[in-house]
Design a protein around this motif. Structure first.
Motif, PDB file in Angstrom:
ATOM      1  N   SER A 254       0.856  -1.186   0.000  1.00 52.94           N
ATOM      2  CA  SER A 254       0.000   0.000   0.000  1.00 52.94           C
ATOM      3  C   SER A 254       0.891   1.235   0.000  1.00 52.94           C
ATOM      4  O   SER A 254       2.070   1.155   0.350  1.00 52.94           O
ATOM      5  CB  SER A 254      -0.924   0.014   1.227  1.00 52.94           C
ATOM      6  N   SER A 255       0.352   2.348  -0.405  1.00 54.46           N
ATOM      7  CA  SER A 255       1.160   3.560  -0.510  1.00 54.46           C
ATOM      8  C   SER A 255       1.340   4.208   0.857  1.00 54.46           C
ATOM      9  O   SER A 255       0.368   4.688   1.466  1.00 54.46           O
ATOM     10  CB  SER A 255       0.517   4.549  -1.476  1.00 54.46           C
ATOM     11  N   ILE A 256       2.556   4.202   1.350  1.00 56.49           N
ATOM     12  CA  ILE A 256       2.880   4.819   2.644  1.00 56.49           C
ATOM     13  C   ILE A 256       4.052   5.788   2.474  1.00 56.49           C
ATOM     14  O   ILE A 256       4.755   6.096   3.431  1.00 56.49           O
ATOM     15  CB  ILE A 256       3.236   3.752   3.687  1.00 56.49           C
ATOM     16  N   ASN A 257       4.269   6.218   1.227  1.00 55.89           N
ATOM     17  CA  ASN A 257       5.435   7.063   0.928  1.00 55.89           C
ATOM     18  C   ASN A 257       6.741   6.370   1.323  1.00 55.89           C
ATOM     19  O   ASN A 257       7.604   6.955   1.991  1.00 55.89           O
ATOM     20  CB  ASN A 257       5.324   8.420   1.628  1.00 55.89           C
ATOM     21  N   SER A 258       6.872   5.130   0.876  1.00 51.86           N
ATOM     22  CA  SER A 258       8.051   4.329   1.213  1.00 51.86           C
ATOM     23  C   SER A 258       9.326   4.952   0.663  1.00 51.86           C
ATOM     24  O   SER A 258       9.329   5.549  -0.425  1.00 51.86           O
ATOM     25  CB  SER A 258       7.914   2.921   0.621  1.00 51.86           C
ATOM     26  N   VAL A 259      10.404   4.799   1.433  1.00 48.17           N
ATOM     27  CA  VAL A 259      11.718   5.253   0.956  1.00 48.17           C
ATOM     28  C   VAL A 259      12.788   4.174   1.111  1.00 48.17           C
ATOM     29  O   VAL A 259      13.855   4.268   0.513  1.00 48.17           O
ATOM     30  CB  VAL A 259      12.179   6.528   1.702  1.00 48.17           C
TER      31      VAL A 259
ATOM     32  N   THR B  68       4.439  -4.491   6.422  1.00 48.08           N
ATOM     33  CA  THR B  68       5.257  -5.702   6.315  1.00 48.08           C
ATOM     34  C   THR B  68       4.499  -6.789   5.566  1.00 48.08           C
ATOM     35  O   THR B  68       3.280  -6.938   5.739  1.00 48.08           O
ATOM     36  CB  THR B  68       5.662  -6.217   7.710  1.00 48.08           C
ATOM     37  N   MET B  69       5.210  -7.536   4.751  1.00 39.99           N
ATOM     38  CA  MET B  69       4.630  -8.667   4.040  1.00 39.99           C
ATOM     39  C   MET B  69       5.660  -9.797   3.983  1.00 39.99           C
ATOM     40  O   MET B  69       6.867  -9.569   4.150  1.00 39.99           O
ATOM     41  CB  MET B  69       4.243  -8.270   2.611  1.00 39.99           C
ATOM     42  N   GLU B  70       5.164 -11.018   3.801  1.00 41.19           N
ATOM     43  CA  GLU B  70       6.096 -12.145   3.610  1.00 41.19           C
ATOM     44  C   GLU B  70       6.434 -12.244   2.125  1.00 41.19           C
ATOM     45  O   GLU B  70       5.552 -12.162   1.267  1.00 41.19           O
ATOM     46  CB  GLU B  70       5.478 -13.456   4.094  1.00 41.19           C
ATOM     47  N   LEU B  71       7.718 -12.405   1.850  1.00 43.16           N
ATOM     48  CA  LEU B  71       8.167 -12.461   0.465  1.00 43.16           C
ATOM     49  C   LEU B  71       7.794 -13.812  -0.144  1.00 43.16           C
ATOM     50  O   LEU B  71       8.131 -14.865   0.405  1.00 43.16           O
ATOM     51  CB  LEU B  71       9.687 -12.266   0.411  1.00 43.16           C
ATOM     52  N   PRO B  72       7.082 -13.834  -1.266  1.00 46.48           N
ATOM     53  CA  PRO B  72       6.703 -15.105  -1.901  1.00 46.48           C
ATOM     54  C   PRO B  72       7.930 -15.911  -2.331  1.00 46.48           C
ATOM     55  O   PRO B  72       8.988 -15.343  -2.646  1.00 46.48           O
ATOM     56  CB  PRO B  72       5.887 -14.655  -3.131  1.00 46.48           C
TER      57      PRO B  72
ATOM     58  N   SER C 216      18.650  -9.305   9.815  1.00 48.63           N
ATOM     59  CA  SER C 216      18.017  -8.415   8.849  1.00 48.63           C
ATOM     60  C   SER C 216      19.042  -7.756   7.942  1.00 48.63           C
ATOM     61  O   SER C 216      20.250  -7.757   8.224  1.00 48.63           O
ATOM     62  CB  SER C 216      17.207  -7.331   9.574  1.00 48.63           C
ATOM     63  N   ALA C 217      18.548  -7.217   6.848  1.00 55.20           N
ATOM     64  CA  ALA C 217      19.365  -6.442   5.912  1.00 55.20           C
ATOM     65  C   ALA C 217      18.461  -5.362   5.344  1.00 55.20           C
ATOM     66  O   ALA C 217      17.246  -5.555   5.219  1.00 55.20           O
ATOM     67  CB  ALA C 217      19.909  -7.324   4.796  1.00 55.20           C
ATOM     68  N   HIS C 218      19.047  -4.236   4.996  1.00 52.71           N
ATOM     69  CA  HIS C 218      18.194  -3.140   4.545  1.00 52.71           C
ATOM     70  C   HIS C 218      18.849  -2.362   3.403  1.00 52.71           C
ATOM     71  O   HIS C 218      20.053  -2.471   3.153  1.00 52.71           O
ATOM     72  CB  HIS C 218      17.891  -2.192   5.711  1.00 52.71           C
ATOM     73  N   THR C 219      18.017  -1.594   2.759  1.00 53.76           N
ATOM     74  CA  THR C 219      18.490  -0.713   1.692  1.00 53.76           C
ATOM     75  C   THR C 219      18.689   0.687   2.262  1.00 53.76           C
ATOM     76  O   THR C 219      18.142   1.015   3.324  1.00 53.76           O
ATOM     77  CB  THR C 219      17.461  -0.624   0.555  1.00 53.76           C
ATOM     78  N   PRO C 220      19.426   1.547   1.569  1.00 55.89           N
ATOM     79  CA  PRO C 220      19.431   2.959   1.953  1.00 55.89           C
ATOM     80  C   PRO C 220      18.105   3.593   1.538  1.00 55.89           C
ATOM     81  O   PRO C 220      17.283   2.969   0.867  1.00 55.89           O
ATOM     82  CB  PRO C 220      20.604   3.525   1.136  1.00 55.89           C
ATOM     83  N   SER C 221      17.899   4.817   1.921  1.00 54.56           N
ATOM     84  CA  SER C 221      16.662   5.521   1.576  1.00 54.56           C
ATOM     85  C   SER C 221      16.772   6.150   0.193  1.00 54.56           C
ATOM     86  O   SER C 221      17.808   6.689  -0.178  1.00 54.56           O
ATOM     87  CB  SER C 221      16.366   6.612   2.606  1.00 54.56           C
TER      88      SER C 221
ATOM     89  N   PHE D 198       8.402  -2.288   4.410  1.00 52.88           N
ATOM     90  CA  PHE D 198       8.538  -1.049   3.656  1.00 52.88           C
ATOM     91  C   PHE D 198       8.375   0.096   4.649  1.00 52.88           C
ATOM     92  O   PHE D 198       7.393   0.139   5.400  1.00 52.88           O
ATOM     93  CB  PHE D 198       7.467  -0.957   2.567  1.00 52.88           C
ATOM     94  N   SER D 199       9.325   1.018   4.633  1.00 52.86           N
ATOM     95  CA  SER D 199       9.292   2.112   5.608  1.00 52.86           C
ATOM     96  C   SER D 199       9.213   3.458   4.913  1.00 52.86           C
ATOM     97  O   SER D 199       9.901   3.707   3.913  1.00 52.86           O
ATOM     98  CB  SER D 199      10.545   2.070   6.491  1.00 52.86           C
TER      99      SER D 199
END
Length: 282
Positions: A155-160, A225-229, A170-175, A218-219
């Protein structure tokens, strides 16, 4: 260069240094040079060409007055370099053959998508997926092996940014801020394209954890949050592995070209040496 090769060269350097130090005290340059040259010949007969090269190099550095032996070493050096280069070419060709096989094995898991801007590869299971409407993470690979990732929020939450979680790690991307291009809003979804340098960590993490549940958060202004297929996990893993192999294969091709150029130069030196020796004998 592998750690084993580095150790081998380190031992060879130490041996050459000890030989030079041991033979230098109280002896003339001529005698020291002959000892080194004789040892280099022994190493050549044993097929230890890299070590022979090190000893020949040490003659020039430690025995500047031994002109005749240095000349003999200069004539011998291209022959040793030819053998070393030939071996490096054999290794490079062998590694390239392995990577060609791996690329061929993985090629059945991906599909080429033609595009007016740039063609790209997608996981075969996502060959006809519209990423702007299917939530999750979608792997992509450019023809030159660059891996990138498209993240589509539920959903649209203005993810960055995106964070993957599995097994307590965990692992993450930059914004990536909203710009209407790399970060866009499409039909109720945030669609972010993470370029190669931004998604290596998370792609490696998903590849490592492909056989267990992976959740993606998604932040932005809030989070979702969703489970990756499984299809997305497998697709990312296949493309990420393929991208590394393709890039490595390109490096091997560049290395092969460098070695072939070196070999050509060395063989020209050998030919000139043979011609000079023939003229000197006349």
């Amino acid at each position: 260069m592998s750690s084993a090769e580095i150790k081998k060269w380190s031992y060879a350097l130490s041996a050459a240094g000890l030989l030079v130090l041991g033979s230098c005290s109280g002896n003339s340059d001529e005698k020291r040079a002959r000892n080194l040259y004789s040892e280099a010949e022994t190493l050549e007969a044993q097929g230890r060409y890299s070590e022979a090269l090190l000893l020949l190099d040490s003659i020039d550095k430690s025995c500047p007055a031994a002109v005749e032996i240095r000349r003999m070493g200069m004539a011998m050096r291209p022959k040793m370099l030819e053998q070393v280069t030939n071996r490096q070419l054999e290794i490079t060709d062998s590694l390239a053959a392995v990577n060609d096989y791996r690329i061929d094995s993985l090629s059945g898991t991906v599909q080429l998508v033609k595009n007016d801007i740039e063609n790209y590869f997608v996981p075969k299971a996502e060959g006809h997926v519209d990423v702007s409407s299917v939530s999750g993470l979608h792997g992509r690979m450019a023809p030159d092996g660059r891996f990138y990732l498209i993240a589509t929020s539920p959903s649209s939450i203005n993810s960055v940014s995106v964070t993957a979680n599995a097994g307590g790690e965990s692992a993450h991307t930059p914004s990536v801020g909203f710009d209407g291009e790399r970060n866009d809003r499409v039909a109720g979804h945030d669609v972010i394209t993470f370029i190669e340098g931004e998604c290596q960590e998370i792609a490696a993490f998903i590849t490592k954890n492909r056989n267990q549940p992976v959740t993606v958060t998604f932040s932005g202004k809030s989070s979702v949050t969703m489970e990756l297929p499984d299809t997305q996990k497998e697709g990312i893993a296949a493309l990420f592995e393929l991208s590394k192999i393709v890039r490595e294969r390109k490096r091997q091709e560049i290395e092969k070209q460098r070695l072939e150029k070196t070999l050509s130069v060395v063989r020209s030196q050998i030919a000139r040496t043979i011609m000079t020796d023939s003229l000197d004998m006349e």
